[in-house]
Design a protein around this motif. Structure first.
Motif, mmCIF file in Angstrom:
data_model
loop_
_atom_site.group_PDB
_atom_site.id
_atom_site.type_symbol
_atom_site.label_atom_id
_atom_site.label_comp_id
_atom_site.label_asym_id
_atom_site.label_seq_id
_atom_site.Cartn_x
_atom_site.Cartn_y
_atom_site.Cartn_z
ATOM 1 N N PRO A 92 56.342 54.996 53.469
ATOM 2 C CA PRO A 92 57.468 55.841 52.269
ATOM 3 C C PRO A 92 57.129 55.415 50.862
ATOM 4 C CG PRO A 92 58.887 54.019 52.928
ATOM 5 C CD PRO A 92 57.377 54.034 53.787
ATOM 6 N N PRO A 93 57.803 56.304 50.113
ATOM 7 C CA PRO A 93 56.898 56.478 47.937
ATOM 8 C C PRO A 93 58.227 55.587 47.977
ATOM 9 C CG PRO A 93 58.324 58.670 49.222
ATOM 10 C CD PRO A 93 58.210 58.298 50.652
ATOM 11 N N ALA A 94 58.005 54.576 46.975
ATOM 12 C CA ALA A 94 59.474 53.751 46.497
ATOM 13 C C ALA A 94 60.557 54.139 45.619
ATOM 14 C CB ALA A 94 58.610 53.177 44.637
ATOM 15 N N GLN A 95 61.525 53.360 46.322
ATOM 16 C CA GLN A 95 62.664 54.065 45.723
ATOM 17 C C GLN A 95 62.858 54.044 44.265
ATOM 18 O OE1 GLN A 95 64.828 51.272 48.278
ATOM 19 N NE2 GLN A 95 65.300 52.551 49.368
ATOM 20 N N THR A 96 63.507 54.975 43.692
ATOM 21 C CA THR A 96 64.047 55.161 42.508
ATOM 22 C C THR A 96 65.572 54.436 42.240
ATOM 23 O OG1 THR A 96 66.085 57.126 42.669
ATOM 24 C CG2 THR A 96 63.853 57.711 42.505
ATOM 25 N N ARG A 97 65.575 53.651 41.235
ATOM 26 C CA ARG A 97 66.664 53.297 40.648
ATOM 27 C C ARG A 97 67.476 53.933 40.700
ATOM 28 N NH1 ARG A 97 66.264 49.879 34.910
ATOM 29 N NH2 ARG A 97 67.582 48.723 35.191
#
Length: 112
Positions: A41-46
């Motif tokens: 999965p894509p990296a989580q945002t802040r």
């Protein structure tokens, strides 16, 4: 002693050659699962990591119509809450995710 070192060097060089045949057992096992590999999965945002960060509007509370929760620049476990009647307050992230503790705040003296 020199013969052993030369033998080990030859073995390590031969093991690292890029065109060497692959192990057929590894290839046959890998082929069974090649179509079942799931992409990461894509990296989580802040904002996904700290879901309380952002701007929030209240239609029912006129004293706190717009609340802003912003992260502290030096400490990622601290957020600043603005827009409350008390002014800007500090909240600290607890061990459980997305749970903040609001410690006792230092009171500012208001001149009248």
């Amino acid at each position: 002693m020199g013969g052993i070192a030369l033998s080990l060097l030859t073995v390590s060089v031969n093991a690292q050659k890029p065109g060497m045949p692959k192990n057929p057992t590894v290839d046959s096992i890998s082929a069974l699962y090649r179509d079942k590999i799931v992409t990461a999965p894509p990296a989580q945002t802040r904002e996904e990591i700290f879901p309380a960060i952002g701007k929030f509007e209240s239609a029912t509370n006129a004293d706190a119509a717009l609340i802003t929760i912003a992260p502290d620049e030096q400490n990622k476990g601290v957020v600043w809450i603005e827009g409350l009647p008390q002014g800007k307050i500090k909240a600290m992230l607890r061990k459980s995710p997305a749970t903040y503790k609001i410690p006792a705040q230092k009171q500012k003296k208001v001149k009248m």
